[in-house]
Design a protein around this motif. Structure first.
Motif, PDB file in Angstrom:
ATOM      1  N   PRO A  60     -41.329  -5.270 -11.154  1.00 45.56           N
ATOM      2  CA  PRO A  60     -40.945  -4.214 -12.102  1.00 45.56           C
ATOM      3  C   PRO A  60     -39.744  -4.587 -12.968  1.00 45.56           C
ATOM      4  O   PRO A  60     -39.619  -4.113 -14.101  1.00 45.56           O
ATOM      5  CB  PRO A  60     -40.616  -3.018 -11.195  1.00 45.56           C
ATOM      6  CG  PRO A  60     -41.389  -3.274  -9.940  1.00 45.56           C
ATOM      7  CD  PRO A  60     -41.334  -4.757  -9.771  1.00 45.56           C
ATOM      8  N   MET A  61     -38.888  -5.456 -12.441  1.00 44.54           N
ATOM      9  CA  MET A  61     -37.748  -5.926 -13.211  1.00 44.54           C
ATOM     10  C   MET A  61     -38.215  -6.662 -14.469  1.00 44.54           C
ATOM     11  O   MET A  61     -37.684  -6.449 -15.576  1.00 44.54           O
ATOM     12  CB  MET A  61     -36.904  -6.868 -12.333  1.00 44.54           C
ATOM     13  CG  MET A  61     -35.656  -7.423 -12.968  1.00 44.54           C
ATOM     14  SD  MET A  61     -34.893  -8.670 -11.878  1.00 44.54           S
ATOM     15  CE  MET A  61     -34.783  -7.762 -10.328  1.00 44.54           C
ATOM     16  N   PHE A  62     -39.237  -7.487 -14.320  1.00 47.48           N
ATOM     17  CA  PHE A  62     -39.750  -8.252 -15.460  1.00 47.48           C
ATOM     18  C   PHE A  62     -40.625  -7.392 -16.363  1.00 47.48           C
ATOM     19  O   PHE A  62     -40.687  -7.623 -17.573  1.00 47.48           O
ATOM     20  CB  PHE A  62     -40.474  -9.493 -14.949  1.00 47.48           C
ATOM     21  CG  PHE A  62     -39.550 -10.476 -14.290  1.00 47.48           C
ATOM     22  CD1 PHE A  62     -38.776 -11.336 -15.055  1.00 47.48           C
ATOM     23  CD2 PHE A  62     -39.412 -10.507 -12.907  1.00 47.48           C
ATOM     24  CE1 PHE A  62     -37.900 -12.229 -14.457  1.00 47.48           C
ATOM     25  CE2 PHE A  62     -38.533 -11.391 -12.296  1.00 47.48           C
ATOM     26  CZ  PHE A  62     -37.778 -12.251 -13.084  1.00 47.48           C
ATOM     27  N   PHE A  63     -41.298  -6.393 -15.796  1.00 45.55           N
ATOM     28  CA  PHE A  63     -42.010  -5.432 -16.638  1.00 45.55           C
ATOM     29  C   PHE A  63     -41.029  -4.715 -17.565  1.00 45.55           C
ATOM     30  O   PHE A  63     -41.301  -4.517 -18.762  1.00 45.55           O
ATOM     31  CB  PHE A  63     -42.730  -4.394 -15.776  1.00 45.55           C
ATOM     32  CG  PHE A  63     -43.962  -4.901 -15.073  1.00 45.55           C
ATOM     33  CD1 PHE A  63     -44.504  -6.150 -15.347  1.00 45.55           C
ATOM     34  CD2 PHE A  63     -44.597  -4.115 -14.120  1.00 45.55           C
ATOM     35  CE1 PHE A  63     -45.643  -6.605 -14.704  1.00 45.55           C
ATOM     36  CE2 PHE A  63     -45.738  -4.560 -13.472  1.00 45.55           C
ATOM     37  CZ  PHE A  63     -46.256  -5.793 -13.759  1.00 45.55           C
ATOM     38  N   ASN A  64     -39.893  -4.318 -17.011  1.00 46.71           N
ATOM     39  CA  ASN A  64     -38.886  -3.628 -17.819  1.00 46.71           C
ATOM     40  C   ASN A  64     -38.299  -4.536 -18.890  1.00 46.71           C
ATOM     41  O   ASN A  64     -37.935  -4.076 -19.982  1.00 46.71           O
ATOM     42  CB  ASN A  64     -37.774  -3.088 -16.921  1.00 46.71           C
ATOM     43  CG  ASN A  64     -38.258  -1.967 -16.014  1.00 46.71           C
ATOM     44  OD1 ASN A  64     -39.202  -1.255 -16.347  1.00 46.71           O
ATOM     45  ND2 ASN A  64     -37.617  -1.800 -14.872  1.00 46.71           N
ATOM     46  N   LEU A  65     -38.227  -5.836 -18.587  1.00 40.61           N
ATOM     47  CA  LEU A  65     -37.757  -6.795 -19.582  1.00 40.61           C
ATOM     48  C   LEU A  65     -38.714  -6.833 -20.768  1.00 40.61           C
ATOM     49  O   LEU A  65     -38.274  -6.878 -21.936  1.00 40.61           O
ATOM     50  CB  LEU A  65     -37.631  -8.182 -18.947  1.00 40.61           C
ATOM     51  CG  LEU A  65     -37.249  -9.333 -19.887  1.00 40.61           C
ATOM     52  CD1 LEU A  65     -35.884  -9.080 -20.517  1.00 40.61           C
ATOM     53  CD2 LEU A  65     -37.260 -10.662 -19.145  1.00 40.61           C
ATOM     54  N   VAL A  66     -40.003  -6.814 -20.509  1.00 40.45           N
ATOM     55  CA  VAL A  66     -41.002  -6.782 -21.592  1.00 40.45           C
ATOM     56  C   VAL A  66     -40.818  -5.531 -22.440  1.00 40.45           C
ATOM     57  O   VAL A  66     -40.886  -5.586 -23.676  1.00 40.45           O
ATOM     58  CB  VAL A  66     -42.426  -6.857 -21.015  1.00 40.45           C
ATOM     59  CG1 VAL A  66     -43.474  -6.627 -22.111  1.00 40.45           C
ATOM     60  CG2 VAL A  66     -42.659  -8.200 -20.350  1.00 40.45           C
ATOM     61  N   ASP A  67     -40.573  -4.404 -21.799  1.00 37.14           N
ATOM     62  CA  ASP A  67     -40.357  -3.163 -22.550  1.00 37.14           C
ATOM     63  C   ASP A  67     -39.125  -3.254 -23.446  1.00 37.14           C
ATOM     64  O   ASP A  67     -39.106  -2.715 -24.559  1.00 37.14           O
ATOM     65  CB  ASP A  67     -40.210  -1.979 -21.583  1.00 37.14           C
ATOM     66  CG  ASP A  67     -41.545  -1.575 -20.970  1.00 37.14           C
ATOM     67  OD1 ASP A  67     -42.588  -1.905 -21.550  1.00 37.14           O
ATOM     68  OD2 ASP A  67     -41.528  -0.922 -19.911  1.00 37.14           O
ATOM     69  N   ARG A  68     -38.111  -3.936 -22.966  1.00 33.23           N
ATOM     70  CA  ARG A  68     -36.902  -4.121 -23.784  1.00 33.23           C
ATOM     71  C   ARG A  68     -37.186  -5.019 -24.986  1.00 33.23           C
ATOM     72  O   ARG A  68     -36.567  -4.850 -26.063  1.00 33.23           O
ATOM     73  CB  ARG A  68     -35.774  -4.747 -22.950  1.00 33.23           C
ATOM     74  CG  ARG A  68     -35.201  -3.846 -21.868  1.00 33.23           C
ATOM     75  CD  ARG A  68     -34.475  -2.637 -22.447  1.00 33.23           C
ATOM     76  NE  ARG A  68     -33.449  -3.037 -23.401  1.00 33.23           N
ATOM     77  CZ  ARG A  68     -32.212  -3.407 -23.051  1.00 33.23           C
ATOM     78  NH1 ARG A  68     -31.862  -3.440 -21.769  1.00 33.23           N
ATOM     79  NH2 ARG A  68     -31.321  -3.743 -23.972  1.00 33.23           N
ATOM     80  N   LEU A  87     -50.268  -0.699 -14.562  1.00 32.77           N
ATOM     81  CA  LEU A  87     -50.952   0.465 -15.130  1.00 32.77           C
ATOM     82  C   LEU A  87     -49.980   1.604 -15.418  1.00 32.77           C
ATOM     83  O   LEU A  87     -50.183   2.372 -16.364  1.00 32.77           O
ATOM     84  CB  LEU A  87     -52.055   0.934 -14.176  1.00 32.77           C
ATOM     85  CG  LEU A  87     -53.298   0.048 -14.127  1.00 32.77           C
ATOM     86  CD1 LEU A  87     -54.184   0.432 -12.941  1.00 32.77           C
ATOM     87  CD2 LEU A  87     -54.087   0.138 -15.431  1.00 32.77           C
ATOM     88  N   ASP A  88     -48.921   1.715 -14.611  1.00 33.50           N
ATOM     89  CA  ASP A  88     -47.885   2.717 -14.911  1.00 33.50           C
ATOM     90  C   ASP A  88     -47.311   2.490 -16.301  1.00 33.50           C
ATOM     91  O   ASP A  88     -47.076   3.441 -17.060  1.00 33.50           O
ATOM     92  CB  ASP A  88     -46.754   2.634 -13.879  1.00 33.50           C
ATOM     93  CG  ASP A  88     -47.062   3.443 -12.628  1.00 33.50           C
ATOM     94  OD1 ASP A  88     -47.975   4.286 -12.679  1.00 33.50           O
ATOM     95  OD2 ASP A  88     -46.389   3.232 -11.607  1.00 33.50           O
ATOM     96  N   HIS A  89     -47.070   1.230 -16.640  1.00 30.13           N
ATOM     97  CA  HIS A  89     -46.524   0.919 -17.964  1.00 30.13           C
ATOM     98  C   HIS A  89     -47.559   1.148 -19.060  1.00 30.13           C
ATOM     99  O   HIS A  89     -47.243   1.672 -20.126  1.00 30.13           O
ATOM    100  CB  HIS A  89     -46.024  -0.527 -17.984  1.00 30.13           C
ATOM    101  CG  HIS A  89     -44.708  -0.704 -17.295  1.00 30.13           C
ATOM    102  ND1 HIS A  89     -43.522  -0.858 -17.977  1.00 30.13           N
ATOM    103  CD2 HIS A  89     -44.380  -0.725 -15.983  1.00 30.13           C
ATOM    104  CE1 HIS A  89     -42.526  -0.977 -17.113  1.00 30.13           C
ATOM    105  NE2 HIS A  89     -43.031  -0.905 -15.898  1.00 30.13           N
ATOM    106  N   LEU A  90     -48.792   0.751 -18.789  1.00 30.96           N
ATOM    107  CA  LEU A  90     -49.836   0.976 -19.792  1.00 30.96           C
ATOM    108  C   LEU A  90     -50.058   2.462 -20.047  1.00 30.96           C
ATOM    109  O   LEU A  90     -50.385   2.862 -21.171  1.00 30.96           O
ATOM    110  CB  LEU A  90     -51.145   0.335 -19.347  1.00 30.96           C
ATOM    111  CG  LEU A  90     -51.186  -1.198 -19.276  1.00 30.96           C
ATOM    112  CD1 LEU A  90     -52.586  -1.667 -18.924  1.00 30.96           C
ATOM    113  CD2 LEU A  90     -50.747  -1.818 -20.597  1.00 30.96           C
TER     114      LEU A  90
END
Length: 339
Positions: free
Chosen positions: A283-291, A24-27
């Motif tokens: 969170p490491m993989f969440f950041n990968l999606v953002d990249r 949800l932080d990312h959303l």
């Protein structure tokens, strides 16, 4: 010690709650409204669940007969991953700042992450402190001066007062130093001890107040209150809030009563196995999606689905590979063995 099915349910819930909270932080970078705030309410219980479970299981397994080497062994399995992941996240943050031209040095970022616990692994520092407290509580028979039931009330008031202080205090220490102070989490320690003392008894043998607070009406009343305070925007949503303390106590007492001896399905037990690795790595993989989607071209539903799929699958895969070797489990999060 026989299996405690309620703990499987709680750990599974806690894992998904932490995962969903960070998702949800990312959303919220793309959408933030009352709806996403309300969805956060059940996710704030994630971090407290893991602290509760640790003390509950130690007390159920050992009581006052704490084995030799207990503290060193437990600290090793939380502090080594804290350093490894903390350094990895600090390095990633440093490289991100470099790309932006903001120029913070790696040493400066590492101090923020490792010394000031400025990343989601702050939970491991809290856990380490309560491992030490549990060891001292048993070894020195502190129950004589700190009986669990009265101190559940005292600890709850202390924790609520502590979070209330920081809610109104504008100046904060660097990193998450005020989050890792044990005062804010004291209620979890005594809640675990109270629950262990009575959870195998019949309802007739339990204290009346404990039976009453485990009834769903109190949890529902608390949820209605939280929802009511959310509508005008009066609440913030994290595990470090005053209202989370009574909500967590009522939720846990209800779960331990309602799910008593109810077998957890295989998928919940499977999630339990990888819960520590998921907590550390997602969170490491969440950041990968953002990249992979820097221009935010994906629709919101596609972005959310990709975050969930990559975050969960990537964390589990990393934990599976790491735990092929004992050193890998030590460095990147030990996989639980559940039968």
């Amino acid at each position: 010690m026989r299996r405690i099915e309620e703990i499987y349910w709680l750990r599974g819930y806690g894992c998904l709650a932490v995962f969903a909270f960070h998702l949800l932080d990312h959303l919220n970078q793309r959408l933030s409204n009352l709806g996403t705030d309300l969805i956060r309410i059940p996710t704030v219980l994630g971090t407290p669940i893991f602290i509760f479970i640790s003390i509950f299981l130690f007390s159920a397994r050992y009581g006052r007969d704490i084995p030799e080497g207990f503290l060193a062994s437990r600290l090793k399995y939380v502090m080594v991953p804290y350093l490894v992941y903390g350094l990895a996240y600090a390095t990633a943050e440093y490289l991100k700042l470099e790309r932006r031209g903001e120029g913070a040095g790696l040493a400066e970022v590492a101090v923020e992450y490792l010394l000031f616990a400025g990343w989601h692994g702050y939970f491991l520092i809290i856990a380490a402190q309560f491992y030490a407290f549990y060891w001292a509580y048993g070894r020195f028979d502190l129950k004589r001066w700190l009986p669990p039931a009265p101190w559940l009330v005292i600890g709850g008031l202390v924790s609520m007062s502590y979070w209330g202080f920081w809610q109104w205090q504008r100046a904060e220490p660097p990193g998450y130093l005020h989050w890792i102070a044990p005062l804010g989490w004291l209620y979890l320690f005594f809640l675990a001890l109270v629950t262990v003392e009575h959870f195998r008894k019949t309802q007739a043998a339990r204290p009346t107040w404990l039976v009453e607070l485990a009834r769903p009406r109190w949890l529902l009343a608390m949820l209605v209150l939280v929802l009511g305070l959310s509508l005008p925007g009066w609440l913030a949503y994290s595990s470090k809030e005053v209202w989370v303390v009574p909500l967590f106590v009522l939720f846990t007492l209800w779960v331990m009563n309602h799910l008593r001896d109810r077998p957890a399905p295989p998928i919940i037990k499977r999630l339990n196995e990888f819960s520590f690795g998921i907590y550390l790595a997602h969170p490491m993989f969440f950041n990968l999606v953002d990249r992979l989607d820097p221009d935010e071209r994906l629709p919101l539903w596609g972005y959310a689905a990709l975050l969930a799929a990559v975050g969960m699958a990537g964390s589990i895969a990393l934990n599976l590979v790491a735990n092929r070797w004992s050193l890998g489990g030590l460095l990147l999060g030990k996989r639980l063995r559940i039968t």
